[in-house]
Design a protein around this motif. Structure first.
Motif, PDB file in Angstrom:
ATOM      1  N   THR A 226      31.824 -43.776  14.423  1.00 21.27           N
ATOM      2  CA  THR A 226      30.637 -44.257  13.725  1.00 21.27           C
ATOM      3  C   THR A 226      29.497 -44.346  14.739  1.00 21.27           C
ATOM      4  N   TYR A 227      28.359 -43.740  14.409  1.00 17.11           N
ATOM      5  CA  TYR A 227      27.251 -43.619  15.355  1.00 17.11           C
ATOM      6  C   TYR A 227      25.962 -44.161  14.758  1.00 17.11           C
ATOM      7  N   ARG A 228      25.158 -44.751  15.633  1.00 15.07           N
ATOM      8  CA  ARG A 228      23.851 -45.279  15.234  1.00 15.07           C
ATOM      9  C   ARG A 228      22.824 -44.155  15.311  1.00 15.07           C
ATOM     10  N   SER A 229      22.002 -44.027  14.281  1.00 10.48           N
ATOM     11  CA  SER A 229      21.017 -42.950  14.225  1.00 10.48           C
ATOM     12  C   SER A 229      19.620 -43.473  14.568  1.00 10.48           C
ATOM     13  N   LEU A 282      22.972 -37.707  20.779  1.00 11.49           N
ATOM     14  CA  LEU A 282      22.541 -36.727  19.784  1.00 11.49           C
ATOM     15  C   LEU A 282      22.213 -37.391  18.452  1.00 11.49           C
ATOM     16  N   PHE A 283      23.074 -38.277  17.971  1.00 14.64           N
ATOM     17  CA  PHE A 283      22.844 -38.905  16.672  1.00 14.64           C
ATOM     18  C   PHE A 283      21.609 -39.810  16.704  1.00 14.64           C
ATOM     19  N   ALA A 284      21.226 -40.267  17.879  1.00 14.54           N
ATOM     20  CA  ALA A 284      20.038 -41.121  17.987  1.00 14.54           C
ATOM     21  C   ALA A 284      18.734 -40.339  17.852  1.00 14.54           C
ATOM     22  N   THR A 285      18.813 -39.013  17.710  1.00 13.80           N
ATOM     23  CA  THR A 285      17.594 -38.193  17.632  1.00 13.80           C
ATOM     24  C   THR A 285      17.118 -37.955  16.209  1.00 13.80           C
ATOM     25  N   ARG A 286      17.904 -38.301  15.192  1.00 14.11           N
ATOM     26  CA  ARG A 286      17.502 -38.073  13.800  1.00 14.11           C
ATOM     27  C   ARG A 286      17.903 -39.283  12.969  1.00 14.11           C
ATOM     28  N   GLU A 292      23.030 -36.727   7.411  1.00 18.38           N
ATOM     29  CA  GLU A 292      23.883 -36.484   6.252  1.00 18.38           C
ATOM     30  C   GLU A 292      23.542 -35.143   5.612  1.00 18.38           C
ATOM     31  N   GLU A 293      22.251 -34.841   5.519  1.00 24.41           N
ATOM     32  CA  GLU A 293      21.836 -33.563   4.943  1.00 24.41           C
ATOM     33  C   GLU A 293      22.281 -32.404   5.830  1.00 24.41           C
ATOM     34  N   LEU A 294      22.110 -32.555   7.155  1.00 25.28           N
ATOM     35  CA  LEU A 294      22.551 -31.502   8.070  1.00 25.28           C
ATOM     36  C   LEU A 294      24.059 -31.311   7.995  1.00 25.28           C
TER      37      LEU A 294
END
Length: 771
Positions: A226-229, A282-286, A292-294
């Motif tokens: 689980t990652y923070r965006s 990486l997940f912090a960039t969007r 989810e869409e990507l």
């Protein structure tokens, strides 16, 4: 198409959650359910879901006249469901033994806390007490906060034991109705809550006996987590399996093919840590929505972590039928879970709300029906040999991982012969547990020669279970419509993450994505970061049971009409039913709070976990039990809280101090003697070694030709006259190819199929994971 349980009369004698949920599952498929309220019953918001699609009548069972009415209703019914304390039905002449002579056709479902032949049978089966008895109160590996004490239990307001008992109970009822079509006789179905949890334990309790219960590993492979965006929200990414394909697809879609090309460097503990750090950046960039869409475009299992309130209002939940809106007579327009099983192609049936107010509005009609013809109906079916409900039927199992294989395993325990198809040259997860009792073949159905074998098998099958990503089976030409067109009498069951329809239908997802999307992870995390709920896979195994329920409903429909059908269920539908108490929402629904987060210990001081001098115990009691608790040696100080609404914080503090004075095993007998629920918090090793569970077949040992003696959960549904049987030990995946092909006249084709890489018979994957 007629509703699957049209014409089946069910009488619900009341009780707790498990009985109401079981009868909701039956009512949602067309059964005529009559719910018996006791005088003074007060509805709660969840009853908008748990009492929908039925009629209600209030009966005082202490009154002889009204008790006679209840008996007339019971003997004229097809099914009676009771979730009362063990001694209550017999006390009022409404137990199975009291009714069976007058109503030999009757299918009678009991859902006690503990089984009648267990030493704990008289212990009140409060949810936390059953959780303590089944080790269902631990935080999943890798999900605990920093500095967490691994001995500390955690309380979840999601009633896993009651839910699994309801799922299994409804399946058992449907199976007993199938058997009744042959024999003309009913039987007693029993699913104690403590037994039901063994279905959720699943592969966590399956192991070579010499190794002992395996240590649970965190979900970390290939960067899973689980990652923070960028917007502070979380996403759950689970590239399951030994292959790095999902990770590579994600990195390619995110514009980093160079990382995907060098993924072989992320091995070992240091490599995995480096990968997680890279993904965290990486997940912090969007934003979460962008990820989810990507992820959907890339075809990877990735979902935004939503609250249950957000899930209720997600367009997909409505278009897929996972959530429905109905006009409740109390709350007005109300959102709640849809049906657990969908009839494919029939469209989502309009949900029927609970009866209008006043609660007893159906009394006159119900009593008039019972008085019009007090005799029970003639037993349906024809007198014949009593065998397991699905004896003589064949199931073709094309599913992978946990949910789908569990459904077919249950169908095998109900008597069916099961042929298991897996893809060649891949591992098969948890094969020794979920695929026991099946004939296994490694067959490539994507290629034409493999599809010819598939059709030869399908034409001799009665049920097909599949969990391809929606659209995949259709691309192969073996989707539900193809199968029913060629085999019109077959029952086809589809299992997926998000359902067969809606904008997310083609999305990939597993246990963790479904937990993330539907609010379970947010609920488990509480005020902190979201976490995966439960030590066991409540959605995978719960969906497996509901898929088996779907298949048995389909078989019953075919027995009664001669027609096949296509049915479907999903992880998110199961998540809705697990959270039924919290997924009732609308402008008229009062807000509620619940204990949430890893540190939660219970609903209130009398219902939850307490530390003792040597460990933890679960206490299950209500405020009205305080006088009895005050009479327990060492708890006299509780008398000060009698007679008024106690200060919860002060009561918790006093109980906490008192329980520390003695060991758990000293407290439990005295608490039980006072008539309240109590149990020491067990570990899974203790649960799997429990002599009572082993004596009753809820824990079994088998001999694997590969690793010797293995231990695993056994059968969890009790049928009095046609009991289930644990399937034979699983051989290596693909070990039964010759027998499978011979059964459809293709034994001579084995060599050619193997040379064409369509069937694998050499270098077979293991049935049990290596050390």
């Amino acid at each position: 198409m007629a509703e699957l349980l049209d014409g089946i009369r069910v009488v619900d004698l009341g009780g707790r959650l498990a009985g109401r949920l079981a009868t909701t599952l039956l009512a949602d498929q067309g059964a005529d359910v009559i719910h018996v309220d006791r005088p003074g019953t007060v509805d709660v918001p969840a009853d908008a879901f748990l009492l929908r699609a039925r009629r209600r009548v209030t009966l005082d069972l202490t009154d002889p006249t009204e008790r006679a009415v209840a008996r007339r209703l019971a003997v004229r019914a097809d099914v009676v469901v009771q979730n009362l304390r063990p001694d209550v039905p017999a006390r009022f002449g409404l137990g199975y033994e009291d009714l069976r002579e007058e109503a030999p056709h009757l299918v009678y479902l009991s859902l006690p806390g503990f089984p009648a032949d267990d030493p704990r049978h008289a212990v009140p089966g409060w949810e936390c007490v059953v959780d303590a008895a089944t080790a269902n109160c631990r935080i999943r590996a890798g999900e605990a906060p920093a500095g967490w004490d691994p001995e500390r239990p955690t309380y979840s307001a999601v009633p896993v034991a009651s839910n699994f008992a309801a799922f299994l109970g409804a399946t058992g009822v449907a199976a007993a109705l199938v058997e009744r079509c042959r024999s003309g006789r009913g039987q007693h179905v029993s699913v104690p809550l403590s037994d039901a949890v063994f279905e959720a334990v699943g592969d966590a309790g399956g192991y070579p006996s010499a190794r002992g219960v395996p240590t649970q590993k965190a979900l970390r492979a290939n960067g899973s987590g689980t990652y923070r965006s960028a917007d502070g929200r979380y996403v759950q990414f689970n590239p399951i399996g030994a292959s790095r394909r999902f990770l590579s697809w994600l990195l390619d879609a995110a514009g980093h093919p160079e990382w995907a090309a060098s993924s072989d460097r992320w091995t070992g503990a240091e490599g995995e840590a480096a990968l997680r750090a890279l993904l965290g950046d990486l997940f912090a960039t969007r934003t979460a929505a962008e990820w989810e869409e990507l992820g959907a475009r890339a075809g990877v299992p990735l979902a935004v972590v939503r609250t249950s309130r957000e899930w209720l209002r997600t367009p997909h939940s409505h278009s897929s039928g996972s959530i429905v809106s109905m006009v409740d007579p109390v709350f007005g327009p109300t959102l709640m879970p849809g049906t657990a099983v969908e009839v494919v192609g029939a469209g989502e049936r309009p949900a029927r709300p609970r009866p209008r107010r006043p609660r007893d509005a159906d009394r006159r009609a119900v009593l008039a029906e019972s008085a019009a013809d007090p005799r029970p109906p003639e037993p349906p079916g024809r007198a014949g040999e009593r065998r397991r409900p699905l004896a003589g039927l064949t199931v073709l199992d094309l599913t992978q991982v946990l949910a789908g294989p569990t459904s077919a395993r249950l169908l095998g325990e109900l008597g069916a012969s099961v042929v298991k198809i897996n893809a060649p040259h891949r591992g098969v997860y948890a094969h020794g547990v979920v695929n026991r009792g099946k004939d296994s073949i490694l067959l490539d159905v994507e290629r034409e020669p493999g599809r010819r074998v598939f059709w030869a098998l399908a034409e001799q099958a009665d049920v097909v279970v599949a969990n391809f990503t929606p659209g995949t089976a259709e691309r192969y030409g073996i989707g539900p419509a193809h199968v029913l067109a060629r085999c019109p009498g077959i029952v086809h069951v589809s299992v997926s993450c998000y359902g067969a329809t809606g904008p997310w239908a083609r999305g990939r997802g597993y246990e963790t994505q479904a937990q993330a999307a539907t609010g379970l992870m947010a609920r488990a995390g509480g005020a902190g970061p979201p976490t995966v709920l439960g030590p066991y896979n409540l959605l995978d195994y719960g969906t497996g049971v509901l898929a088996a329920y779907a298949a048995v409903l389909g078989v019953l429909h075919r027995e009664r009409t001669g027609a096949g059908c296509a049915l479907a269920t999903s992880l998110v539908r199961t998540a809705g039913h697990h959270q039924a108490a919290f997924l009732v929402d609308g402008a008229g629904v009062p807000s509620s709070t619940e204990p949430a987060g890893p540190t939660a210990l219970g609903e209130h001081p009398l219902h939850g976990f307490h530390r003792t001098a040597d460990g933890w115990l679960a206490l299950g009691a209500a405020p009205e039990d305080l006088p009895r608790l005050a009479g327990v040696p060492g708890l006299a100080e509780l008398a000060a809280f009698e007679g008024a609404e106690p200060d919860q914080e002060k009561l918790a503090a006093v109980l906490g101090e008192l329980f520390l004075r003695r060991r758990a095993d000293d407290w439990v007998p005295d608490l039980r003697a006072a008539g309240v629920g109590a149990h020491r918090v067990l570990g899974l090793s203790e649960v799997m070694a429990d002599p009572a569970a082993r004596a009753r077949g809820r824990v079994v040992t088998q001999t694997s030709e590969e690793v010797g003696e293995v231990t695993l959960p056994g059968v969890t549904i009790g049928l009095s006259d046609t009991p289930l049987r644990t399937g034979a030990p699983a051989r290596r995946p693909g070990a039964d190819a010759e027998r499978v092909l011979a059964a459809v006249g293709l034994a001579d084709s084995l060599t050619d199929l193997e040379r064409a890489w369509v069937v694998q018979t050499r270098d077979l994957p293991p049935a049990w994971p290596p050390v």
